[in-house]
Design a protein around this motif. Structure first.
Motif, PDB file in Angstrom:
ATOM      1  N   ARG A   1       0.828  -1.201   0.000  1.00 41.36           N
ATOM      2  CA  ARG A   1       0.000   0.000   0.000  1.00 41.36           C
ATOM      3  C   ARG A   1       0.866   1.256   0.000  1.00 41.36           C
ATOM      4  O   ARG A   1       1.861   1.333   0.717  1.00 41.36           O
ATOM      5  CB  ARG A   1      -0.897   0.014   1.247  1.00 41.36           C
ATOM      6  CG  ARG A   1      -1.887   1.176   1.334  1.00 41.36           C
ATOM      7  CD  ARG A   1      -2.789   0.957   2.542  1.00 41.36           C
ATOM      8  NE  ARG A   1      -3.800   1.984   2.680  1.00 41.36           N
ATOM      9  CZ  ARG A   1      -3.699   3.033   3.469  1.00 41.36           C
ATOM     10  NH1 ARG A   1      -2.609   3.190   4.208  1.00 41.36           N
ATOM     11  NH2 ARG A   1      -4.673   3.925   3.560  1.00 41.36           N
ATOM     12  N   TYR A   2       0.488   2.239  -0.817  1.00 40.36           N
ATOM     13  CA  TYR A   2       1.210   3.498  -0.924  1.00 40.36           C
ATOM     14  C   TYR A   2       0.238   4.656  -0.764  1.00 40.36           C
ATOM     15  O   TYR A   2      -0.950   4.546  -1.085  1.00 40.36           O
ATOM     16  CB  TYR A   2       1.916   3.634  -2.274  1.00 40.36           C
ATOM     17  CG  TYR A   2       3.001   2.607  -2.522  1.00 40.36           C
ATOM     18  CD1 TYR A   2       4.301   2.814  -2.074  1.00 40.36           C
ATOM     19  CD2 TYR A   2       2.712   1.431  -3.212  1.00 40.36           C
ATOM     20  CE1 TYR A   2       5.294   1.872  -2.308  1.00 40.36           C
ATOM     21  CE2 TYR A   2       3.697   0.485  -3.447  1.00 40.36           C
ATOM     22  CZ  TYR A   2       4.981   0.714  -2.997  1.00 40.36           C
ATOM     23  OH  TYR A   2       5.951  -0.211  -3.222  1.00 40.36           O
ATOM     24  N   VAL A   3       0.764   5.793  -0.304  1.00 45.69           N
ATOM     25  CA  VAL A   3       0.009   7.046  -0.212  1.00 45.69           C
ATOM     26  C   VAL A   3       0.893   8.140  -0.799  1.00 45.69           C
ATOM     27  O   VAL A   3       1.975   8.425  -0.283  1.00 45.69           O
ATOM     28  CB  VAL A   3      -0.377   7.393   1.236  1.00 45.69           C
ATOM     29  CG1 VAL A   3      -1.099   8.734   1.279  1.00 45.69           C
ATOM     30  CG2 VAL A   3      -1.250   6.308   1.839  1.00 45.69           C
ATOM     31  N   ASP A   4       0.443   8.746  -1.905  1.00 46.83           N
ATOM     32  CA  ASP A   4       1.156   9.855  -2.534  1.00 46.83           C
ATOM     33  C   ASP A   4       0.384  11.140  -2.274  1.00 46.83           C
ATOM     34  O   ASP A   4      -0.788  11.253  -2.643  1.00 46.83           O
ATOM     35  CB  ASP A   4       1.298   9.636  -4.051  1.00 46.83           C
ATOM     36  CG  ASP A   4       2.233   8.484  -4.363  1.00 46.83           C
ATOM     37  OD1 ASP A   4       3.088   8.182  -3.519  1.00 46.83           O
ATOM     38  OD2 ASP A   4       2.097   7.887  -5.451  1.00 46.83           O
ATOM     39  N   ASP A   5       1.031  12.113  -1.642  1.00 50.02           N
ATOM     40  CA  ASP A   5       0.409  13.398  -1.330  1.00 50.02           C
ATOM     41  C   ASP A   5       0.824  14.440  -2.361  1.00 50.02           C
ATOM     42  O   ASP A   5       2.012  14.542  -2.710  1.00 50.02           O
ATOM     43  CB  ASP A   5       0.808  13.875   0.065  1.00 50.02           C
ATOM     44  CG  ASP A   5       0.230  12.985   1.159  1.00 50.02           C
ATOM     45  OD1 ASP A   5      -0.880  12.465   0.955  1.00 50.02           O
ATOM     46  OD2 ASP A   5       0.894  12.810   2.199  1.00 50.02           O
ATOM     47  N   GLN A   6      -0.141  15.201  -2.854  1.00 50.81           N
ATOM     48  CA  GLN A   6       0.106  16.271  -3.811  1.00 50.81           C
ATOM     49  C   GLN A   6      -0.506  17.559  -3.260  1.00 50.81           C
ATOM     50  O   GLN A   6      -1.476  17.522  -2.496  1.00 50.81           O
ATOM     51  CB  GLN A   6      -0.523  15.957  -5.167  1.00 50.81           C
ATOM     52  CG  GLN A   6      -0.236  14.577  -5.693  1.00 50.81           C
ATOM     53  CD  GLN A   6       1.162  14.448  -6.238  1.00 50.81           C
ATOM     54  OE1 GLN A   6       1.596  15.301  -7.009  1.00 50.81           O
ATOM     55  NE2 GLN A   6       1.877  13.412  -5.849  1.00 50.81           N
ATOM     56  N   VAL A   7       0.034  18.698  -3.669  1.00 53.26           N
ATOM     57  CA  VAL A   7      -0.495  20.003  -3.262  1.00 53.26           C
ATOM     58  C   VAL A   7      -0.621  20.877  -4.507  1.00 53.26           C
ATOM     59  O   VAL A   7       0.347  21.017  -5.272  1.00 53.26           O
ATOM     60  CB  VAL A   7       0.424  20.692  -2.224  1.00 53.26           C
ATOM     61  CG1 VAL A   7      -0.065  22.102  -1.938  1.00 53.26           C
ATOM     62  CG2 VAL A   7       0.460  19.893  -0.938  1.00 53.26           C
TER      63      VAL A   7
END
Length: 482
Positions: A295-301
């Motif tokens: 499982r991965y979590v990629d955060d973008q802004v």
């Protein structure tokens, strides 16, 4: 007797001469065999490096040596023995062998795995390398090398050992990587209370597929360092103070995104009416798994700009009457601030085609909420028909960028009326129309009841003109006599 002795002496002399000749021949053969004289082999350490380049206590690494032979003879049966108190040899027991190293610059690579033992971090440590070998003549030789390595206390430091060598190609890690490639809104500019569509272009820049991708508007997803898949996706901690979703929750399912694939997502959002003008960051998280189930979590802004533009209306504050072509008329304009806060406006200008407008520019200044500004311009149209007036007001927005408010008004222009003069001029008095029978009968009844039975005289409706300095009023008849 004498004959026997003489024969014995000759035989003995012959044997001695034969022995002497044989010994001389053997010496010549050995001398010819040893005459060429081959040079010795000479093994030396050209350079070394470690993989990885940074050594940390308790980790494993590989010592890579570049060993060469610059002698005139091949080095045979080469044996390397590694000794160190700081670095413990692995797999080989600290001994590596090579069958041969060719002469005249021949080179070979020697790789020995080690483990970093207890050592003071940030201090150098050594490895003793003993090399034994022989040449083609059977002569034995030995060499001793000392290798100095640095055990780092900071993983960011990358020391280089010995002669620089090409680094080993790292093993490619297969994992997906989702990024927001571009985004835009269908409304520009955004203002408090604006309902808009946010279009996101999401691209997988990794070398593996991203499966079951869920986009979380506002972020707030907590990732797991262990990589263990977690049941469900939580989005209740998202920051939706300024931009909130409409028509759906902040969790958007995107499905599978293959490597190098780009997908589009449209989301309906609203800007909070209490938002002040400024640049707002909006966090977006992507939750997914790779083909192996990690499982991965990629955060973008992304950044969205919120403006608070003035809301004004340009109108006529009173009825200007009828405009005639070729005749000057007053144009009463009014600028009203319909917003909930004050606005600072610049110059206001009115223009029109096929018309001449005077007093058509003025500085508006500060308008309070509900306040107004009036401007009385003079308009002389050139031709009849609908006339479009263009009103422009300059101002500076919240990001110090010049902007212009443009509105239009339409007025109706009529042809100037033409008064026709009969030949010979107009009569001084308008002749009375012939009295009808009914008129006479009405006058009779009026007389019987005492209401007056005289005949009505025509009324002169022509304009009159007073002679300057006098009191006499003279009717003016266009095209006639005064």
């Amino acid at each position: 007797m004498n004959t026997s002795r003489r024969f014995s002496m000759i035989l003995i002399s012959t044997l001695v001469l034969t022995l002497l000749l044989g010994v001389t021949g053997i010496g010549q053969v050995n001398a010819q065999t040893a005459t060429p004289g081959l040079g010795r082999a000479l093994v030396y350490l050209y350079g070394y490096a470690t993989d990885p380049g940074t050594l940390m206590q308790g980790t494993n690494f590989t010592l890579k040596m570049d060993v060469r032979n610059k002698g005139d003879s091949n080095a045979l049966n080469v044996v390397f023995t590694f000794t160190s108190d700081t670095f413990l040899p692995l797999q080989t027991g600290g001994v590596k062998t090579l069958s041969d190293i060719s002469k005249d610059g021949g080179k070979e690579g020697v790789n020995q795995p080690f483990m970093v033992n207890t050592v003071n971090k940030g201090a150098p440590a050594t490895i003793a390398v003993a090399v034994s070998y022989s040449d083609e003549t059977g002569a034995s030789y030995s060499e001793n090398f000392t290798i100095t390595l640095y055990v780092s206390a900071d993983a960011t430091k990358q020391p280089i050992y010995g002669t620089p060598r090409p680094s080993a190609t790292p093993t490619a890690i297969r994992r997906p990587q989702l990024v927001v490639n571009s985004y835009n809104t269908d409304i520009d500019p955004l203002q408090p209370g604006s309902i808009f569509q946010l279009e996101l272009n999401v691209r997988n820049l990794g070398n593996a597929d991203a499966r079951a991708v869920t986009m979380v508007l506002g972020g707030g997803v907590v990732s797991s360092d262990t990589g263990t898949p977690q049941p469900g996706t939580q989005g209740s901690s998202s920051d939706l103070t300024t931009f909130a979703p409409l028509g759906s929750s902040n969790l958007v399912f995107l499905g599978d995104v293959t490597a190098a694939q780009e997908i589009k997502s449209n989301q309906k959002l609203i800007v909070n009416v209490s938002a002040n003008p400024g640049a707002y960051t909006f966090k977006i998280s992507f939750v997914y798994t790779d083909p192996g189930g990690v499982r991965y979590v990629d955060d973008q802004v992304i950044t969205l700009l919120v403006y608070k533009l003035p809301q004004v209306e340009v109108s006529l504050y009173q009825d200007p009457g009828v405009f005639f072509a070729g005749q000057m008329g007053m144009l009463p304009l009014q600028v009203t601030n319909l917003g909930r806060s004050s606005a600072v406006l610049g110059n206001m200008k009115i223009t029109a085609e096929n018309a001449d407008i005077s007093n058509n520019s003025a500085l508006v200044g500060i308008l309070d909420a509900g306040g107004y500004f009036t401007l009385d311009a003079s308009l002389m149209p050139y031709q009849a028909g609908p006339l479009e007036l263009k009103i422009s007001i300059n101002y500076t927005d919240d990001f110090n960028q010049p902007r212009v408010i443009e509105q239009t008004l339409t007025v109706d222009v009529q042809e100037m009326p033409v008064v026709e003069t009969p030949p010979g001029g107009m009569p001084e008095e308008i002749p009375a129309a012939p009295e009808t029978f009914m008129g006479k009968l009405v006058r009779l009844f009026k007389g019987l009841f005492g209401l007056g039975s005289e005949q009505t005289e025509p009324v002169n409706t022509l304009p009159e003109e007073t002679i300057p300095g006098g009191k006499e009023v003279i009717p003016v008849i266009p095209g006639g006599k005064g």
